[in-house]
Write a protein that holds these residues in place. Structure first.
Motif, PDB file in Angstrom:
ATOM      1  N   SER A  40      -5.801   9.184   0.768  1.00  0.00           N
ATOM      2  CA  SER A  40      -6.630   8.010   1.017  1.00  0.00           C
ATOM      3  C   SER A  40      -7.469   7.674  -0.212  1.00  0.00           C
ATOM      4  O   SER A  40      -8.079   8.553  -0.832  1.00  0.00           O
ATOM      5  CB  SER A  40      -7.546   8.283   2.221  1.00  0.00           C
ATOM      6  OG  SER A  40      -8.387   7.183   2.468  1.00  0.00           O
ATOM      7  N   GLY A  41      -7.495   6.396  -0.590  1.00  0.00           N
ATOM      8  CA  GLY A  41      -8.293   5.959  -1.724  1.00  0.00           C
ATOM      9  C   GLY A  41      -7.684   6.230  -3.081  1.00  0.00           C
ATOM     10  O   GLY A  41      -8.367   6.116  -4.107  1.00  0.00           O
ATOM     11  N   CYS A  42      -6.387   6.560  -3.111  1.00  0.00           N
ATOM     12  CA  CYS A  42      -5.779   6.929  -4.393  1.00  0.00           C
ATOM     13  C   CYS A  42      -5.336   5.720  -5.210  1.00  0.00           C
ATOM     14  O   CYS A  42      -4.862   5.877  -6.343  1.00  0.00           O
ATOM     15  CB  CYS A  42      -4.597   7.881  -4.176  1.00  0.00           C
ATOM     16  SG  CYS A  42      -3.123   7.096  -3.486  1.00  0.00           S
ATOM     17  N   GLY A  43      -5.427   4.514  -4.660  1.00  0.00           N
ATOM     18  CA  GLY A  43      -5.085   3.331  -5.436  1.00  0.00           C
ATOM     19  C   GLY A  43      -3.730   2.723  -5.107  1.00  0.00           C
ATOM     20  O   GLY A  43      -3.154   2.016  -5.936  1.00  0.00           O
ATOM     21  N   LYS A  44      -3.227   2.965  -3.889  1.00  0.00           N
ATOM     22  CA  LYS A  44      -1.914   2.437  -3.513  1.00  0.00           C
ATOM     23  C   LYS A  44      -1.896   0.905  -3.532  1.00  0.00           C
ATOM     24  O   LYS A  44      -0.970   0.292  -4.059  1.00  0.00           O
ATOM     25  CB  LYS A  44      -1.514   2.954  -2.126  1.00  0.00           C
ATOM     26  CG  LYS A  44      -1.346   4.472  -2.043  1.00  0.00           C
ATOM     27  CD  LYS A  44      -0.850   4.917  -0.685  1.00  0.00           C
ATOM     28  CE  LYS A  44      -1.869   4.756   0.425  1.00  0.00           C
ATOM     29  NZ  LYS A  44      -3.024   5.646   0.286  1.00  0.00           N
TER      30      LYS A  44
END
Length: 256
Positions: A40-44
């Motif tokens: 989550s929040g990794c920049g997908k």
């Protein structure tokens, strides 16, 4: 068909600088279904918007059919998660699907035919005169998919398109997108946070790390075709792949 080459994205400057994407490289072959997953929040979503030409990367490049993507390519369509914001509530279903065709040089009869074909392909052939607010969430997302298909793109990018619907509707939409992929011959890249979904839909899965994001692993998915919500998910190979992706993501989250 699509090449992401050392793509990076940094926001801000100086003390407020934030490196969302470090360096991402992978390829998508013509006709492939590729899912992108990660913590989550990794920049997908940032990655998808850069691939779509909706914002500029800080470094690196995306190439579609050997041409650098510097803006939204004519051969590409995007389906977003928030269908309620992407559909025009004052337009009927058929007029929503017609919207991107207005910029195409074609006859009125051809536009009408494309709209009808696309709505029929997603099971909404009888809903053309309704308005989006008269439909369920799953049906609204079908309209968004039909609108993208009517455009007849070479490649379709999808940003967590089934995240806002219930589990049963999600399964129906997953099967729908596999059906229209085969029917229209479109290449699909889908961003999702759902590991089961990524394994069920994909020919390959691109697993990302935490931000600043890199590619952790690219996984081949060999589960055969056609796929079935019950039978495919009961396969030992499905369980193995699901566990492998989950370990990769959980390990990265634990390092954060």
């Amino acid at each position: 068909m699509l090449v992401v080459d050392k793509l990076g994205k940094t926001y801000g400057t100086g003390a407020t600088q934030y490196e969302a994407i470090d360096e991402i490289s992978f390829e998508v072959r013509r006709g492939e279904f590729v899912c992108i997953v990660g913590p989550s929040g990794c920049g997908k979503t940032t990655l998808l918007k850069a691939m779509a030409g909706l914002h500029s990367p800080t470094r690196g490049v995306t190439r579609l059919n050997d041409r650098a993507v510097t803006g939204p390519p004519a051969e590409m369509a995007v389906v977003f998660q928030e269908y309620g914001r992407s559909l025009m509530p004052w337009l009927t279903v058929k007029d929503n699907v017609l919207l991107p065709l207005r910029s195409r040089k074609m006859s009125s009869a051809e536009r009408k035919q494309r709209v009808a074909e696309s709505l029929n392909s997603v099971g909404l052939g009888a809903a053309g005169e309704k308005y989006p607010w008269q439909l369920s969430g799953g049906m609204q997302q079908r309209v968004a998919i039909a609108r993208a298909l009517a455009y007849k793109p070479d490649i379709l990018l999808m940003d967590e398109p089934f995240a806002s619907v219930d589990a049963q509707t999600r399964g129906d939409l997953e099967d729908l997108i596999l059906k229209v992929r085969d029917e229209f011959g479109v290449t699909i890249v889908l961003v999702t946070h759902d590991i089961d979904e990524s394994v069920y839909l994909s020919d390959r899965i691109v697993v990302l790390t935490n931000a600043p994001t890199r590619v952790n692993e690219v996984i081949d998915v060999d589960l055969g075709k056609p796929r079935d919500q019950v039978e495919t998910k009961e396969l030992p190979a499905f369980a193995h792949l699901r566990a492998h992706v989950y370990r990769l993501i959980r390990h990265r989250e634990a390092e954060q």
